[in-house]
Write a protein that holds these residues in place. Sequence first.
Motif, PDB file in Angstrom:
ATOM      1  N   TYR A   2      -1.321   5.582  -7.365  1.00  0.00           N
ATOM      2  CA  TYR A   2      -2.340   6.576  -7.006  1.00  0.00           C
ATOM      3  C   TYR A   2      -1.764   7.986  -6.950  1.00  0.00           C
ATOM      4  N   ALA A   3      -0.602   8.184  -7.591  1.00  0.00           N
ATOM      5  CA  ALA A   3       0.059   9.498  -7.547  1.00  0.00           C
ATOM      6  C   ALA A   3       0.093  10.175  -8.913  1.00  0.00           C
ATOM      7  N   SER A  19      -5.030  -1.256  -8.195  1.00  0.00           N
ATOM      8  CA  SER A  19      -3.953  -0.308  -8.511  1.00  0.00           C
ATOM      9  C   SER A  19      -3.857  -0.054 -10.011  1.00  0.00           C
ATOM     10  N   ALA A  74       0.719   3.938  -3.011  1.00  0.00           N
ATOM     11  CA  ALA A  74       0.328   5.326  -2.734  1.00  0.00           C
ATOM     12  C   ALA A  74       1.262   6.311  -3.409  1.00  0.00           C
ATOM     13  N   SER A  75       2.525   5.914  -3.556  1.00  0.00           N
ATOM     14  CA  SER A  75       3.513   6.812  -4.166  1.00  0.00           C
ATOM     15  C   SER A  75       3.643   6.617  -5.672  1.00  0.00           C
ATOM     16  N   LYS A 109       0.820  -1.225   0.000  1.00  0.00           N
ATOM     17  CA  LYS A 109       0.000   0.000   0.000  1.00  0.00           C
ATOM     18  C   LYS A 109       0.849   1.269   0.000  1.00  0.00           C
ATOM     19  N   GLU A 110       1.980   1.231   0.692  1.00  0.00           N
ATOM     20  CA  GLU A 110       2.861   2.402   0.719  1.00  0.00           C
ATOM     21  C   GLU A 110       3.453   2.660  -0.660  1.00  0.00           C
TER      22      GLU A 110
END
Length: 503
Positions: A292-293, A475, A288-289, A284-285
């Motif tokens: 989803y960035a 994702s 997120a970068s 997930k980390e």
Amino acid sequence: MGFDQWLESTSELLDGYTSQTTVLRVPALEAWAADTGASIGFSADQFKYAIGMLLGYPLAVIFALLPAGALRHAYSLVTGVFLAQFVLGNGWIHSLVSSTIVYFIIAATSGIRALDKHRHIIVFVFMMSYMTASHIYRLYVDYMGWTLDFTGPQMLLTIKLTSLAYSLYDGSVDADNLKKALASEDTKKGRRAVYANRVASSIPNLPNLLEFYGYVYCFTSYLAGPAFGIKEYLQVCNGTKFQKGEEVPSRFPTALWVFLQSVVMVALMVVGGAKFPMSLAFDKEWLASTAYAGPVGWLKNIGAVWLALFFVRCKYYFGWLLSEGSSIVSGFGYSAKTKSWRSAANVDWFGFETAQSVRAGSRAWNQRTQQWLEECVYHRTGGSLFATYFVSAFWHGFYPGYYLFFLSVPLATSINRLAFKKCRPRFMKDDGKTPKGSKIFYDILSWLSTSLIMNYLAAVFQALSWENAVITWSSFYFGGHVAMVAVYILLAYIVPSAKKKQG
């Protein structure tokens, strides 16, 4: 007593009994493997697996020098049991128990005519049931783990013993029917090829116990395959593989080439796998970068997962190629028809990485399993894809990711068929065989789309759990499925069929 306590106490009790059967274990060798593996970043199970397959090469040289007959069978049995106990410890007992039961089923019912047409099916059901129970046990004691335990060799043994049962059925019960079908002019070309293959791999009698266990524990294929048939094993061990005076090319150049490829694959696996672990797909980390960035991050995630999956495949390429090489040194895998020593190959890694369709990719991957599913399931059930995918899914295990993968593959396969039918002819000349200059663009697009879709689907296969699978596909915004549905509708209902070439 709760189930957990019962399972733990039962396992400890059984371990006490099975530990007494591991008479060929060498504790000093196992301790060295654990220490050495840890010093270079490998777990004990992974390093012992690799050592076991590497030992196949010197063992294969000795095997090839032995006189044909009982000595080869005995050597295959003893060395195979040694490797099984070295790598699996007490877990080796599963192959002994299941194979012994199969032999008993066949031998004890050989005089019961009413079971002649069902004996091979009974063996199939038993082995799949044993495999199913093994997977369930593995889920319970090592959920989401990648420990190399007895379930891997047990999957291979399922292929070998069910194939043996069918080969025996074809060579005894169904032998006359196959001969009549091949002699009949009414038999269609496709079915004729199926029947001819059954005759070629059939055996008329159940092998004796030494031959049987030698096949079960054949040291070149026990750990990672290739799961070649019983007839191939018997011919090589009994010295009947080659005709007198037949010119056979040296097997050593091919074995060396296969071995060198495996070395490259393990190097890629170690170096690349450390930088691009499969866990990125559901971290997930990381997501997120990247995913989803923004668009750039989304593309970065796609590239990272693609590389991670490639390095995961290198692990399989390494194991399959390494074990194939020792099989070739032993004398297995020669085809008189093609004059090649690669007939027992389990993977065509270049063919997989350059595949222009899901079908071509699947045929290049885990080839002996594909052959087993085709010969023992697909053709035996009237060409049922449902039965084939069902058996394949159960054979692999019960993680949700496997079923999400198998349920999605048929759509990708349907798109490939439509593209081949409606698009490819537009890039061929009037004779339908010669490609136009523009076909290179079709080939590149076919490869790129196939690679993206196969990796998109395979990501959840490696993710295993439902949660990780959903995270992985989310994702990508489920882009693979959206694209497949859109392209299917486009090809099936909008794009017209290409005009037939006039002869």
